[in-house]
Design a protein around this motif. Structure first.
Motif, mmCIF file in Angstrom:
data_model
loop_
_atom_site.group_PDB
_atom_site.id
_atom_site.type_symbol
_atom_site.label_atom_id
_atom_site.label_comp_id
_atom_site.label_asym_id
_atom_site.label_seq_id
_atom_site.Cartn_x
_atom_site.Cartn_y
_atom_site.Cartn_z
ATOM 1 N N GLU A 293 -4.110 5.803 7.113
ATOM 2 C CA GLU A 293 -3.602 4.551 7.667
ATOM 3 C C GLU A 293 -2.336 4.099 6.938
ATOM 4 O O GLU A 293 -1.390 3.608 7.563
ATOM 5 C CB GLU A 293 -4.680 3.472 7.572
ATOM 6 N N GLN A 294 -2.320 4.255 5.622
ATOM 7 C CA GLN A 294 -1.140 3.854 4.859
ATOM 8 C C GLN A 294 0.071 4.700 5.224
ATOM 9 O O GLN A 294 1.190 4.192 5.368
ATOM 10 C CB GLN A 294 -1.434 3.963 3.363
ATOM 11 N N GLY B 288 0.781 -1.229 0.000
ATOM 12 C CA GLY B 288 0.000 0.000 0.000
ATOM 13 C C GLY B 288 0.807 1.270 0.000
ATOM 14 O O GLY B 288 0.241 2.361 -0.140
ATOM 15 N N LEU B 289 2.142 1.158 0.167
ATOM 16 C CA LEU B 289 2.961 2.365 0.194
ATOM 17 C C LEU B 289 3.284 2.818 -1.233
ATOM 18 O O LEU B 289 3.353 2.010 -2.153
ATOM 19 C CB LEU B 289 4.256 2.109 0.966
ATOM 20 N N LYS C 20 -8.202 5.683 4.776
ATOM 21 C CA LYS C 20 -7.303 4.650 4.254
ATOM 22 C C LYS C 20 -5.936 5.220 3.890
ATOM 23 O O LYS C 20 -4.907 4.604 4.132
ATOM 24 C CB LYS C 20 -7.943 3.979 3.038
#
Length: 920
Positions: free
Chosen positions: A374-375, A317-318, A371
């Protein structure tokens, strides 16, 4: 081994009258397990006492004073600097320290020292408030430790730490005297009984304030984040000695008294927030931006050096560009919070204007998407565990935290990086709370030989001179002095302040019995003694850093051992096996571990959800069971081939048990009113025009029906078919279902060959009856669904009941809500399947009054353990009944869990589908 003389027999005899046997631990296994904290030091206590009341603490401190016995207090044991280990008596907080009271509209909260920080914030959330301290360990650490270490965190800074948000305190002094600063009578009595102590405090405060050089030093130190030594600013900021005393307790690390409750002024917890990541080409421009952001409307500014970014570049997700940043890059993770969207937007506009002054190498613009946030935070929070995950087995992970004056932040980072290179800590990373000049640096260290210890010592000596002398910073910003920095307190503070701290220690602890050698020590090599070795035990757990984050979610934590403690004992067993040392100790540890560590482990995997490096102690437990139960392998394989007959025998046992209970009542062995009846598998009605769904009903649901006298006596199969039919689906019970099982019963006992055999058999059965995956599969039990994850043919579309209902059924139902509170249990399997939000959504579709009990993660029934080891289930659910007493019923998604939940709550728990069917 202990370095102190043996504890006085007279103390032991008197303490026996205070603490009952079940909370008295002096065996080798318990002292080893309880004596471990998150630091890189290990001392084995001679005695561990689990205390449950202030009166017990009072009595024990009086005895300790009388018999000159050193005592150390322990809350969660997440401290990093060695302040919660001892070779004398360790007083561990039990479960009865979780009292709380909220005042007004949440402006204040009074908390017992055993309350976990995140739980306090959960109680305050409805008021839009939170406690000021926000340490990274807030999901595990307890209020007693937060206050005693003056822990802070990412957004706390100095303004919102315990010292500056303290409203009141109840404390027990070395002589057993109790002072409650919020009770006028208590204060009046104390002013009379301890007039001499208060007079001396007032005199020390006056002398300090009249010493211009010392006063300037103290003011400078506390403009920074600083937990080195005692809180001398108590002497400069307050005139009433009662206030001085209570504020000296903050950050005292158990060396001046025991904190039995604390009242905080709370702070606003703004609901609206936006997060961004700015990447600069070099550390100089990065730190220049920090200085500008200091006056901007930001809640958090986290600095990450290039090595930190590189350590987490592979996280899912980064942004892909994290891998390609230049070697000198440094980043700021920035978050802004406000009480309304409009206010937040104004703040972001102001912050954006600052970014225009810099040339950024990369960036993620401010986003209000949870989201995205959070990432981005995953980058920051993943740094410490990333180093832990790649360390060599046998080394430990050390995390230090220092503070530089903000103007020297860039130079400080560069100087630390140079020290890393000089001492060959090439894996070391730097990150931290940039607005306060607070940097954490993480590196791995072996203590296996004198050369490695000498390298560590030389490195720390250079760090101490760099931070404390060259830049006038703080060697401990928020982790507490402990044993680690006790030898350097005088170097940082100077002789006058150091002697003042010793005066305070002697005033509050004249016999030196409260946590000796912590914060202050005459031993300048203390930081090199009792260093913790982390010997290899098993690849499944060797990455454990003994932080203790796993402990609050472990169902056996009140009964036997926690995951951290199990790993500690296994490491010792492996070390003794490898070296051949202490055969008698090895034999005793192995014997005691059989129940304390192995049999009583639920193997539920919840520990992995809280572990920074994802360790699942249940995996190791199953491996140990496999090794111990090799003789069961032929039997387990026979069970698989005759599984339908085994389930028939189980049904017969339930029928016999119910008959016996009808005659003998509570005298029936291993039986109670929540036990299930034997299920009669129904013939499901066939309806035309419905979409087929293959029904994988678990063996537990095929064997067990509702409890006798249930409000809804239908089988789960009937309820499921009825509910799905309302949404246009036909559940199909295919032939030979009775012979199928997910393999979890075999897996939990370490019978891996039988488990694999069972799953292969099930896989073939599912492929055949689903027409090679054309028909979706409905699994009615969350533990089975979790067990089968990644184990089946990819053509198979297996849905857990909660997922299937959420995605396909709920949108097609018309629901009428009931006006009743309903208790929800999110099983350990459901949590690991990521179903918590779905379960809440489904139940809220049926009632506005959803009750989710606090501090219950896994119920501890653990398959069949609830039948044969009921104490584990009872312990895990000990706080359930009081939390659900107003509820009409309870729901979950696992039949065995529902048995224990019903027994220990006084409610009837059934699968959530029962409520959905009744409301639709």
């Amino acid at each position: 081994m202990s370095c102190r003389p043996a504890i006085s027999p007279a103390f032991l005899a008197s303490a026996r009258a205070v603490i009952p046997n079940e909370r008295w631990f002096d065996d080798a296994l318990s002292c080893l397990a309880f004596g471990t904290d998150a630091s890189f030091y290990r001392l084995n206590p001679q005695l561990v006492l689990r205390v449950e009341s202030e009166l017990e603490v009072v009595s024990l401190l009086k005895l300790a004073l009388q018999h000159q016995v050193a005592v150390t207090f322990r809350a969660a044991g997440t401290s990093l600097s060695g302040q919660a280990v001892t070779d004398s008596v360790l007083l561990v907080l039990g479960e009865n320290w979780q009292q709380y009271r909220i005042f007004g509209l949440g402006e204040q909260i009074r908390l017992g020292p055993g309350v976990i920080g995140a739980q306090a914030n959960k109680w305050l959330a409805p008021y839009g408030r939170k406690i000021g301290p926000d340490p990274a360990s807030i999901n595990s650490c307890k209020i007693g430790g937060i206050v005693a270490n003056n822990a802070s965190g990412m957004c706390c800074g100095t303004a919102q730490n315990s010292f500056n948000t303290l409203a009141g305190m109840r404390v027990v002094l070395f002589d057993g005297t109790v002072l409650d600063t919020e009770e006028a009578d208590s204060v009046a009595r104390f002013r009379q009984s301890h007039a001499a102590l208060l007079r001396q405090l007032a005199e020390l405060a006056q002398q300090t304030q009249q010493n211009a050089e010392l006063l300037a030093k103290i003011r400078h130190k506390y403009r920074l984040k600083n937990t080195m030594g005692f809180s001398l600013n108590a002497l400069t900021e307050f005139s009433d000695p009662i206030d001085i005393l209570s504020h000296l307790m903050v950050g005292s690390e158990g060396c001046l008294g025991f904190i039995s409750s604390v009242t905080y002024h709370t702070v606003a917890d703004h609901a609206h927030k936006a997060t961004a990541l700015w990447v600069f080409p070099d550390i100089v421009s990065c730190c220049a931006a920090v200085s500008l952001l200091k006056t901007a409307p930001v809640a958090a500014v986290e600095l990450l050096d290039r090595r930190s970014l590189r350590s987490v570049s592979g996280k899912a997700g980064l942004p892909p560009w994290v891998k390609t940043l230049s070697d000198g890059a440094a980043a700021l993770l920035i978050e802004s919070r406000a009480n309304s969207p409009a206010a937040l937007q104004r703040q972001l506009t102001e912050i954006a204007a600052l970014s225009a002054q810099f040339s950024l190498e990369q960036s993620v613009d401010f986003s209000t998407d949870a989201k995205v946030s959070e990432q981005l935070w995953a980058i920051r929070k993943g740094t410490f565990p990333a180093v832990g995950a790649v360390r060599e087995t046998g080394t430990t992970v050390i995390i230090e935290d220092v503070t530089f004056p903000l103007a020297d932040l860039a130079a400080g980072v560069q100087a630390l990086q140079q020290l890393f290179d000089r001492y060959q800590y090439h894996e070391a990373i730097i990150f931290g709370h940039a607005l306060e000049g607070n940097l954490h640096f993480v590196f791995t260290q072996s203590f296996n030989d004198a050369e490695q210890v000498a390298r560590y010592d030389a490195f720390m000596q250079d760090v101490a001179h760099l931070v404390a002398v060259e830049y006038g910073g703080s060697l401990k910003a928020e982790h507490g002095t402990g044993r680690n920095m006790a030898p350097f307190v005088e170097l940082e503070w100077g002789s006058a302040a150091y002697q003042l701290m010793w005066q305070l220690k002697k005033l509050f602890d004249p016999k030196h019995i409260l946590n000796p050698d912590v914060v202050l020590s005459q031993d300048k090599t203390l930081h090199l003694q009792h260093l913790k070795a982390l010997p290899a035990t098993h690849a499944l757990v060797d990455k454990c850093i003994e932080c203790g984050f796993c402990e609050p979610v472990c169902p056996s934590r009140k009964l036997t051992l926690t995951p951290r403690q199990r790993i500690v004992v296994q490491r010792e067993i492996s070390h003794l096996q490898t070296t051949g040392q202490a055969p008698a100790r090895l034999k005793q540890l192995t014997k005691d571990y059989a129940y304390q560590g192995n049999a009583s482990c639920a193997a539920c995997g919840m520990c992995s959800t809280a572990c920074p490096v994802g360790i699942n102690m249940g995996d190791l437990t199953r491996q140990l069971r496999s090794k111990d139960n090799q003789s069961w392998q032929p039997i387990s394989r026979q069970v698989v081939t005759q599984f339908a007959k085994v389930t028939q025998l189980a049904k017969l046992g339930l029928r016999v048990g119910q008959l016996a209970y009808g005659v003998l009542g509570k005298n029936t062995p291993m039986w109670h009113s929540a036990m299930p009846t034997a299920n009669r598998m129904p013939v499901l009605p066939q309806q035309t025009g419905l979409k087929p769904v293959l029904y994988l009903s678990s063996c537990s649901n095929r064997v067990m029906g509702p409890a006798k006298g249930s409000s809804d006596g239908r089988s789960l199969q009937q309820v499921s078919a009825n509910l799905l039919a309302k949404a246009g689906y036909q559940l199909i019970l295919a032939p030979d279902l009775a012979s199928q099982c997910c393999g979890m019963p075999m897996q939990s006992k370490g019978q891996f060959a039988a488990q694999q055999q069972q799953q292969q058999q099930l896989n073939a059965w599912l492929l055949h009856h689903s027409l090679q995956g054309q028909i979706p599969i409905f699994s009615d039990t969350s533990p089975c669904s979790l067990t089968l994850q990644g184990k089946l043919d990819p053509r198979l579309k297996l849905y857990d009941s909660i997922d299937f209902i959420t995605e396909f059924v709920l949108p097609k139902l018309t629901l009428s809500k009931v006006n009743q509170p309903i208790a929800l249990h999110i099983s350990c399997s459901a949590q690991q399947l990521g179903q918590a939000d779905k379960l809440m959504t489904l139940l809220r579709a049926c009632t506005e009054q959803v009750v989710l009990p606090d501090n219950i993660s896994c119920c501890g029934f653990a398959g069949d353990k609830g039948f044969f080891m009921p104490e584990l289930n009872e312990s895990a659910l000990s706080s359930l009944a009081s939390q659900v007493s107003e509820c009409s019923r309870g729901v979950s998604s696992s039949r065995t869990c529902e048995i224990g939940l019903s027994r220990h709550s006084g409610l009837e728990y059934q699968h959530l589908m029962y409520v959905l069917d009744q409301c639709s």
